[in-house]
Scaffold this active site. Structure first.
Site, PDB file in Angstrom:
ATOM      1  N   ARG A  93       0.823  -1.216   0.000  1.00  0.00           N
ATOM      2  CA  ARG A  93       0.000   0.000   0.000  1.00  0.00           C
ATOM      3  C   ARG A  93       0.852   1.258   0.000  1.00  0.00           C
ATOM      4  NH1 ARG A  93      -5.034   1.173  -1.228  1.00  0.00           N
ATOM      5  NH2 ARG A  93      -5.317  -1.002  -0.662  1.00  0.00           N
ATOM      6  N   ASN A 353      -2.017  -3.995   8.615  1.00  0.00           N
ATOM      7  CA  ASN A 353      -3.015  -5.050   8.471  1.00  0.00           C
ATOM      8  C   ASN A 353      -3.376  -5.246   7.004  1.00  0.00           C
ATOM      9  OD1 ASN A 353      -5.060  -7.035   9.329  1.00  0.00           O
ATOM     10  ND2 ASN A 353      -4.685  -6.106  11.331  1.00  0.00           N
ATOM     11  N   HIS A 355      -5.326  -3.968   4.687  1.00  0.00           N
ATOM     12  CA  HIS A 355      -5.277  -2.858   3.734  1.00  0.00           C
ATOM     13  C   HIS A 355      -3.836  -2.415   3.480  1.00  0.00           C
ATOM     14  CE1 HIS A 355      -6.333   1.226   2.099  1.00  0.00           C
ATOM     15  NE2 HIS A 355      -7.267   0.483   1.524  1.00  0.00           N
ATOM     16  N   CYS A 356      -3.002  -2.495   4.499  1.00  0.00           N
ATOM     17  CA  CYS A 356      -1.610  -2.042   4.377  1.00  0.00           C
ATOM     18  C   CYS A 356      -0.782  -2.923   3.443  1.00  0.00           C
ATOM     19  CB  CYS A 356      -0.946  -2.013   5.744  1.00  0.00           C
ATOM     20  SG  CYS A 356      -1.789  -1.016   6.981  1.00  0.00           S
ATOM     21  N   ILE A 357      -1.151  -4.197   3.307  1.00  0.00           N
ATOM     22  CA  ILE A 357      -0.347  -5.116   2.497  1.00  0.00           C
ATOM     23  C   ILE A 357      -0.913  -5.302   1.094  1.00  0.00           C
ATOM     24  CG2 ILE A 357       0.475  -6.317   4.549  1.00  0.00           C
ATOM     25  CD1 ILE A 357      -1.420  -8.666   3.740  1.00  0.00           C
TER      26      ILE A 357
END
Length: 366
Positions: A93, A353, A355-357
């Protein structure tokens, strides 16, 4: 990589909403020992699970280095494309391109990445590989790209409604480790130039303890134009209470680029704190200059860090009493999509989490 010598807004490009039609998703295989205990031993099966779920409805491109290429291919479903691209960590992200569109064509934006704060309060000392990820991805996938450097930004620090409204947090974008020489107005102008923003929502805070200086994608997200979901607690004793209250109060005062007052849906915080355990700590191997974790450290767990794919929404779960309520709320907000709960503790110990990956790639000709 040869970058276009103009800005997206000058050519009619803007950041679409995540809930719009996607071509696919970018991810990065987790191996950094300072983020992932035992060099990703526990995280890798969860990354593979997430990639497999997303690949049921769109293309998934998993980046990895040469050393781990065979392992990555062996652990992933055959439908997932494996690309050899070096990076310093697995936060697609933030280091991948942010994609923009003019309604037909799609292009990438390369931000200047400095590990969430550079020498001021960054999380690791070397990020040279990360800085090259966005341009390399655009090359491999056939997208033209804009270069926003030296402006520092991460993909997790911006959310778009696809209709001209971009949402950020003051705590992140005004942090001293990113663009201290720029005023709030100058930063907002960059968002207009590179994301096509016509209105910017400046939430005062994110999730307390979020080591990214409180990215917006952990506190609040657009679920459709004119509607957001906000991390929330009714308990005045909860550490997040004042932060969420301030964001709610702010959102009640603003209108978006279309003149709408945002509809605010409240998402409970996990009831119990998610903390670093001794067995986690024993698996980390930190480099000099890297942010070091400690036993009992409270991690910034939030159900807002979900990912919207074409056919489903993947929502973090923490073996918490509020897990089911998070699934229920998202099912009401996305009735056309399957809600896929993913036990995500092995991701949050890395610092982010779901969304971050992940980083969505919009579909062309929508």
């Amino acid at each position: 990589m040869r970058y276009r010598n103009t800005t997206p807004a000058a050519e009619g490009f803007y950041m679409p909403g995540e809930f719009e039609k996607q071509r696919g998703c970018l991810m990065i295989w987790p191996v950094r020992p300072g983020s992932w205990p035992y060099s990703g031993l526990w995280a890798k099966p969860v990354f593979a699970q997430i990639a497999g779920e997303i690949a049921k409805g769109e293309e998934v491109y998993m980046l990895t280095d040469e050393e781990h290429e065979a392992e990555t291919k062996q652990m992933l479903p055959p439908k997932v494309h494996v690309l050899v691209v070096d990076s310093d960590d697995a936060w697609a992200r933030d280091v991948g391109p942010t994609f923009v569109t003019d309604g037909e064509k799609v292009r990438g934006v390369n931000w200047n990445f400095n590990a969430w704060g550079g020498t001021y309060d960054g999380l690791y000392a070397h990020w040279e590989k990360d800085q090259k990820v966005a341009g390399r991805c655009c090359e491999l996938l056939g997208y033209e790209c804009y270069d926003a450097s030296p402006f520092v930004l991460e993909g997790g620090s911006v959310h778009s409604d696809g209709e001209g409204t971009v949402m950020v947090t003051e705590s992140c974008l005004l942090s001293q480790g990113r663009n201290p020489e720029l005023s709030r107005e100058q930063i907002e102008e960059k968002l207009r130039q590179y994301l096509g923003a016509k209105k910017v929502f400046w939430l005062p805070h994110g999730i307390l303890g979020d080591e990214t200086n409180e990215h917006v994608d952990n506190i609040c997200a657009f679920v459709k134009p004119g509607e957001v979901v906000l991390a929330w607690t009714e308990d005045p004793a909860h550490p997040q209470y004042e932060y969420s209250q301030s964001c709610f109060a702010y959102l009640q005062t603003v209108t978006d680029a279309k003149g709408r007052k945002p509809v605010i849906h409240k998402m409970p915080m996990p009831k119990n704190p998610v903390c670093v355990k001794r067995e986690d700590l024993e698996g980390y191997r930190f480099e000099e200059g890297e942010d070091i974790r400690s036993e009992g450290e409270v991690l910034a767990a939030s159900y807002i860090n979900f990912y919207i794919a074409n056919h489903c929404v993947l929502v973090p779960q923490f073996d918490d009493p509020n897990d089911g309520e998070a699934v229920r709320i998202l099912a009401g907000l996305f009735p056309e999509r399957e809600i896929v709960p993913v036990y995500a503790r092995e991701i949050i110990v890395g610092g982010g989490n779901i969304h971050c990956i992940t980083q969505q790639i919009p579909a062309e000709g929508r």
